[in-house]
Design a protein around this motif. Structure first.
Motif, mmCIF file in Angstrom:
data_model
loop_
_atom_site.group_PDB
_atom_site.id
_atom_site.type_symbol
_atom_site.label_atom_id
_atom_site.label_comp_id
_atom_site.label_asym_id
_atom_site.label_seq_id
_atom_site.Cartn_x
_atom_site.Cartn_y
_atom_site.Cartn_z
ATOM 1 N N ALA A 53 0.747 -1.169 0.092
ATOM 2 C CA ALA A 53 -0.080 -0.018 -0.160
ATOM 3 C C ALA A 53 0.933 1.250 0.038
ATOM 4 C CB ALA A 53 -0.834 0.152 1.170
ATOM 5 N N ALA A 54 1.909 1.293 0.868
ATOM 6 C CA ALA A 54 2.927 2.559 0.884
ATOM 7 C C ALA A 54 3.580 2.391 -0.411
ATOM 8 C CB ALA A 54 3.751 2.295 2.244
ATOM 9 N N GLN A 55 4.032 1.695 -0.946
ATOM 10 C CA GLN A 55 4.695 1.671 -2.280
ATOM 11 C C GLN A 55 3.812 2.155 -3.425
ATOM 12 O OE1 GLN A 55 5.978 -2.476 -2.300
ATOM 13 N NE2 GLN A 55 8.054 -1.536 -2.337
ATOM 14 N N MET A 56 2.413 1.812 -3.281
ATOM 15 C CA MET A 56 1.228 2.364 -4.112
ATOM 16 C C MET A 56 1.214 3.931 -4.201
ATOM 17 S SD MET A 56 -1.772 -0.248 -5.085
ATOM 18 C CE MET A 56 -1.924 -1.109 -3.402
ATOM 19 N N PHE A 57 1.277 4.313 -2.788
ATOM 20 C CA PHE A 57 1.093 5.601 -2.280
ATOM 21 C C PHE A 57 2.093 6.576 -3.109
ATOM 22 C CE2 PHE A 57 2.620 9.233 0.577
ATOM 23 C CZ PHE A 57 1.505 9.896 0.203
ATOM 24 N N CYS A 58 3.479 6.128 -3.098
ATOM 25 C CA CYS A 58 4.379 6.872 -3.761
ATOM 26 C C CYS A 58 4.210 6.878 -5.326
ATOM 27 C CB CYS A 58 5.729 6.144 -3.431
ATOM 28 S SG CYS A 58 6.074 5.901 -1.836
ATOM 29 N N GLU A 59 3.823 5.813 -5.787
ATOM 30 C CA GLU A 59 3.584 6.016 -7.241
ATOM 31 C C GLU A 59 2.308 6.856 -7.499
ATOM 32 O OE1 GLU A 59 5.636 4.602 -9.023
ATOM 33 O OE2 GLU A 59 6.605 3.110 -7.899
ATOM 34 N N VAL A 60 1.441 7.020 -6.618
ATOM 35 C CA VAL A 60 0.293 7.758 -6.827
ATOM 36 C C VAL A 60 0.771 9.364 -6.771
ATOM 37 C CG1 VAL A 60 -2.244 8.661 -5.998
ATOM 38 C CG2 VAL A 60 -1.424 6.238 -5.977
ATOM 39 N N GLU A 61 1.541 9.375 -5.997
ATOM 40 C CA GLU A 61 1.995 10.828 -5.476
ATOM 41 C C GLU A 61 2.707 11.490 -6.782
ATOM 42 O OE1 GLU A 61 1.264 13.348 -3.325
ATOM 43 O OE2 GLU A 61 -0.260 11.819 -2.709
ATOM 44 N N LEU A 62 3.739 10.707 -7.327
ATOM 45 C CA LEU A 62 4.602 10.829 -8.559
ATOM 46 C C LEU A 62 3.625 11.059 -9.897
ATOM 47 C CD1 LEU A 62 6.877 10.019 -6.702
ATOM 48 C CD2 LEU A 62 8.088 9.003 -8.717
ATOM 49 N N SER A 63 2.286 10.322 -9.790
ATOM 50 C CA SER A 63 1.499 10.320 -10.963
ATOM 51 C C SER A 63 0.864 11.824 -11.095
ATOM 52 C CB SER A 63 0.528 9.231 -10.968
ATOM 53 O OG SER A 63 0.913 8.023 -10.698
ATOM 54 N N LYS A 64 0.416 12.278 -9.634
ATOM 55 C CA LYS A 64 -0.261 13.441 -9.649
ATOM 56 C C LYS A 64 0.930 14.619 -10.214
ATOM 57 C CE LYS A 64 -2.432 12.698 -5.225
ATOM 58 N NZ LYS A 64 -2.517 12.951 -3.760
ATOM 59 N N SER A 65 2.158 14.608 -9.965
ATOM 60 C CA SER A 65 2.929 15.553 -10.315
ATOM 61 C C SER A 65 3.200 15.862 -11.770
ATOM 62 C CB SER A 65 4.509 15.469 -9.684
ATOM 63 O OG SER A 65 4.307 15.183 -8.305
ATOM 64 N N VAL A 66 3.200 14.552 -12.449
ATOM 65 C CA VAL A 66 3.650 14.400 -13.869
ATOM 66 C C VAL A 66 2.274 14.936 -14.666
ATOM 67 C CG1 VAL A 66 5.400 12.669 -13.856
ATOM 68 C CG2 VAL A 66 3.049 11.985 -14.439
ATOM 69 N N VAL A 67 1.052 14.645 -13.987
ATOM 70 C CA VAL A 67 -0.069 15.087 -14.799
ATOM 71 C C VAL A 67 -0.175 16.733 -14.584
ATOM 72 C CG1 VAL A 67 -2.707 15.097 -14.484
ATOM 73 C CG2 VAL A 67 -1.163 13.032 -14.657
#
Lengths: 399, 375
Positions: free
Chosen positions: B280-294
């Motif tokens: 879950a924590a690893q997914m959180f990181c990927e989600v946060e990076l996804s927000k930035s690139v969008v």
């Protein structure tokens, strides 16, 4: 905006005049300045550059001017960063004074502590190291046992710290100690500052897999600590210690510098290296599997940098966002480690040279950097600890 | 380029969230699917979206739009993504960008106000194979100006069966794979020689296969010189779709985290298990990076930055991978109930995969990113 542009042009002019030519050369681990009484300045310009920057408080640009800092706003800080990068200026000084204990004293220190310690960090007069881990207290840091007794007018410290990075060069150590052995483990810890220049403190370097000795063991045998060097309340040091860890983690992940400075300047970028060692085929890195790994890592690095930038913009004060510090520590160290593994694949056997003339300096540096990078996901709270923190503090998952 | 929303954008996002939560919850998508809706979206709901101004967000003010930019449409798409909203908003905006970037003044003046008014639905007819191929057209176009004829077969045309007009990528010269020789042609969907077959996809959204047999149309831009406009159109599509995907994956992630807190096994919430916490924590990181690139990519579109292409590939590759991860883990962490049609978590997985194959999968975009960077 006009004031900011004026600041930019003044800064630009000042840097043009005051940043010595040799301080605009690429920097490496060997050229990094940490300050303190034992610092050697092989290039006198390094000292000159440090003194000039320190005089303006720009070694700690956002610290309050009353303690010798630059007193810059977040916007001014970002302008300064831009301008430093523009002239390719080396970092005049860095270390735990700047990234860890300084910010923590600003949060929790007494007025006396700030006036005593911050100016000497800013000027580079004294260097600091960290006394956290012990042989039996690693990820489970709160089980630390270094004893600190109240002797009336001072504290007496006995015990052993380990992984004290840079202790052999440091003048002072900030330390977590046990002041109340009977209390539950998080509630009997205090945060103290200890002068290492005394017979009760002994430092022994530890040789690591990289062949270097950046870490030490530090022993306290009846070491003396003045009472005014207790930071925060007695037995409430865990709170201070955790705050410092947030500063440490953002520093490890490059958050404080906005992620703009390449940490691996002297070993080349992944795409460059892959092109050089593997060659091109129709304009692309010839090995498609390697190329995919390179592209993927570079893209993750860019997404990570954008996230650092976003966190900076979202945070009010701009220095150390409390927002998911663990994310940056975890992700930054993991992709840094992955990057070096990919670079090994790109450079093949030329990536594993240890010594001698068969390998270039850059190649030998890569070998050591690769090994060193393994500490990135262990030190300052391992990746697994960071994931625990995210799960608990950010996602609210139950214990 | 700022990575935080300004006040107007935040207000638009809040309004979109309200609308989607109340008017287009996932139950609407399920209903459209179960009732085998011919349109695949609800016309009344679409009219309400149009009344909110959504159809004209990226249309310049001179042509009846709001001129509110891609960041504006992006935050709306994100909220639509959270509720898997069925609407022709994305397909029309993408195809309309061909007219914005490549159309003549007359075309802009004639068509864009209708788009902004929600009266004209558009679709981009590009693909001919199961894989994204921007320059792969073999469909041919003959003639010039306002009197051309298109022949060929297109696949996976998003909203192709409801669009009033189609922006068809066809070839004036050269062979499949050539960037030169591509033309953009505007064809009425009900023109003679156009045969539309709706394709029913796993995500219950709209796509169509379309055949053109000497169908009459008009050129957008010059014959054989359409590739530059096409690149802009596709990058627009990649970035807007990434914004939709960002909404979907956040919703899916949040639902999964909530489930980890409430589902008990062995007498404890399953979210207390470290094996799940770490994932879950690893997914959180990927989600946060996804927000930035969008956010960065949407900003780049608004600034017409030369980094748009690179950022489109950065965003689409990352959002493909993150949505895939989060939706797969969503189903896995929900266990058996995640496999049921009754539970909504599986809908995110279906949608994620269709999105993944729209406008380029991750391998396509990593390759493109490398090419743009010169390696």
């Amino acid at each position: 905006m006009a004031a900011l542009e004026e600041f930019r042009s003044e800064t630009r002019a000042w840097l043009e005049e005051n940043c010595p030519a040799s301080m605009r050369e690429p920097e490496s681990e060997a050229t990094m300045i940490g300050g303190g009484k034992r610092q050697q300045y092989d290039d006198p310009n390094a000292k000159l550059w440090l003194d000039r920057m320190a005089e303006r408080g720009w070694t700690a640009p956002m610290w309050p001017a009353e303690y010798g800092g630059g007193g810059l706003s977040k916007q001014e800080f970002m302008v300064l960063q831009d301008e430093l990068i523009r002239v390719n200026a080396r970092t005049p000084i860095s270390g735990m004074g700047f990234s860890m204990i300084g910010p923590t004293l600003l949060d929790y220190g007494t007025e006396e502590q700030k006036r005593e310690h911050l100016p000497k960090i800013i000027s580079g007069e004294l260097r600091w190291c960290q006394g956290y881990s012990e042989p039996n207290a690693g990820s489970d840091l709160a089980s630390l046992q270094t004893k600190c007794e109240d002797k009336g007018d001072h504290f007496l410290v006995n015990g052993q710290k380990i992984w004290t990075s840079g202790a052999q060069y440091a003048d002072w150590i900030f330390t977590l100690v046990r002041t109340e052995p009977q209390a539950p483990k998080h509630e009997g810890i205090s945060f103290v500052l200890i002068d290492m220049d005394q017979p009760g403190v002994t430092v022994k370097p530890i040789k690591l897999i990289s062949g270097n000795s950046p870490f030490c063991e530090t022993f306290f045998d009846d070491a003396r600590c003045e009472k005014y060097n207790l930071v925060g309340q007695l037995n409430r040091g865990w709170t201070v210690g955790k705050r410092l860890l947030q500063h440490e983690r953002s520093s490890i992940s490059g958050l404080n510098s906005g992620g703009r400075r390449g940490r691996y300047d002297n070993i080349g970028t992944l795409p460059e290296v892959a092109k050089q060692y593997v060659g091109l085929s129709q304009g692309k890195i010839a090995d498609p599997v390697l190329r995919n790994a390179v592209t993927s890592n570079v893209m993750n690095q860019q997404a990570f940098s954008l996230t650092q930038k976003r966190a900076m913009e979202e945070s009010e004060e701009g220095s150390t966002p409390t927002f998911a510090t663990s994310l940056f520590k975890y992700y930054g160290s993991e992709i840094g480690k992955e990057r070096l593994e990919i670079q090994l694949k790109a450079q093949g056997t030329q990536s594993l040279g240890w010594e001698g003339d068969m390998f270039s300096d850059n190649e030998k540096t890569l070998t050591r950097t690769w090994l060193r990078s393994k500490a990135g996901t262990i030190a300052g709270g391992s990746s697994e600890v960071q994931l625990n923190i995210i799960a608990k503090r950010v996602l609210g998952l139950p214990d | 380029m700022p990575l935080v929303l300004n006040e107007e954008q935040s207000m638009l996002k809040d309004a979109a969230k309200d609308f989607c939560t109340n008017n287009t919850p996932i139950t609407q998508m399920r209903k459209l699917r179960d009732e085998q809706s011919t349109d695949g979206f609800d016309r009344d709901t679409w009219r309400q979206m149009v009344d909110l101004g959504w159809a004209g967000i990226t249309i310049p003010e001179d042509f009846g739009g709001l001129g509110f930019g891609y960041m504006g449409l992006g935050v709306v798409m994100e909220e639509c993504g959270r509720t898997l909203t069925c609407s022709p908003l994305l397909a029309t905006a993408v195809a309309a960008s061909a007219i914005v970037h490549g159309g003549s003044d007359d075309q802009k003046a004639g068509l864009l106000p209708q788009v902004a008014a929600g009266e004209l639905l558009l679709a981009l007819a590009l693909e001919e194979t199961p894989h994204h191929a921007p320059y792969g057209a073999t469909a041919s176009v003959e003639g010039s100006g306002d009197n051309v004829k298109v022949t060929g077969a297109k696949k996976f045309v998003l909203d192709g069966h409801v669009a009033d007009k189609l922006v068809v990528v066809a070839r004036s010269s050269g062979a499949a794979g050539d960037r030169d020789g591509l033309s953009l042609v505007l064809v009425d969907r009900d023109a003679a020689g156009v045969t539309v077959t709706r394709t029913i996809m796993a995500d219950s959204r709209n796509a169509a296969n379309i055949e053109f047999a000497s169908a009459e149309g008009v050129l957008i831009g010059d014959a054989g010189k359409g590739a530059d406009t096409l690149d802009q159109v596709l990058d627009t599509g990649r970035i807007l779709l990434s914004a939709e995907m960002l909404g979907g994956l956040q919703e899916c992630f949040e639902r999964t985290i909530e489930y980890l807190k409430v589902r008990e096994q062995f007498g404890v919430p399953i979210g207390s298990f470290q094996a799940l916490k770490h994932r879950a924590a690893q997914m959180f990181c990927e989600v946060e990076l996804s927000k930035s690139v969008v956010l960065e990519a949407l900003s780049a579109l608004d600034d017409a930055s030369e980094d748009s292409a690179e950022l489109a590939s950065l965003a689409k590759a990352r959002l493909n991978d993150t949505y895939n991860l989060v939706s797969s883990e969503g189903v896995q962490m929900h266990g058996g109930i995640g496999m049921t049609d009754e539970y909504e978590i599986g809908f995110f997985m279906k949608r994620s995969r269709v999105c993944e194959h729209t406008f380029g999968n991750s391998a396509f975009h990593r390759n493109r990113y490398g090419e743009l960077q010169g390696y």
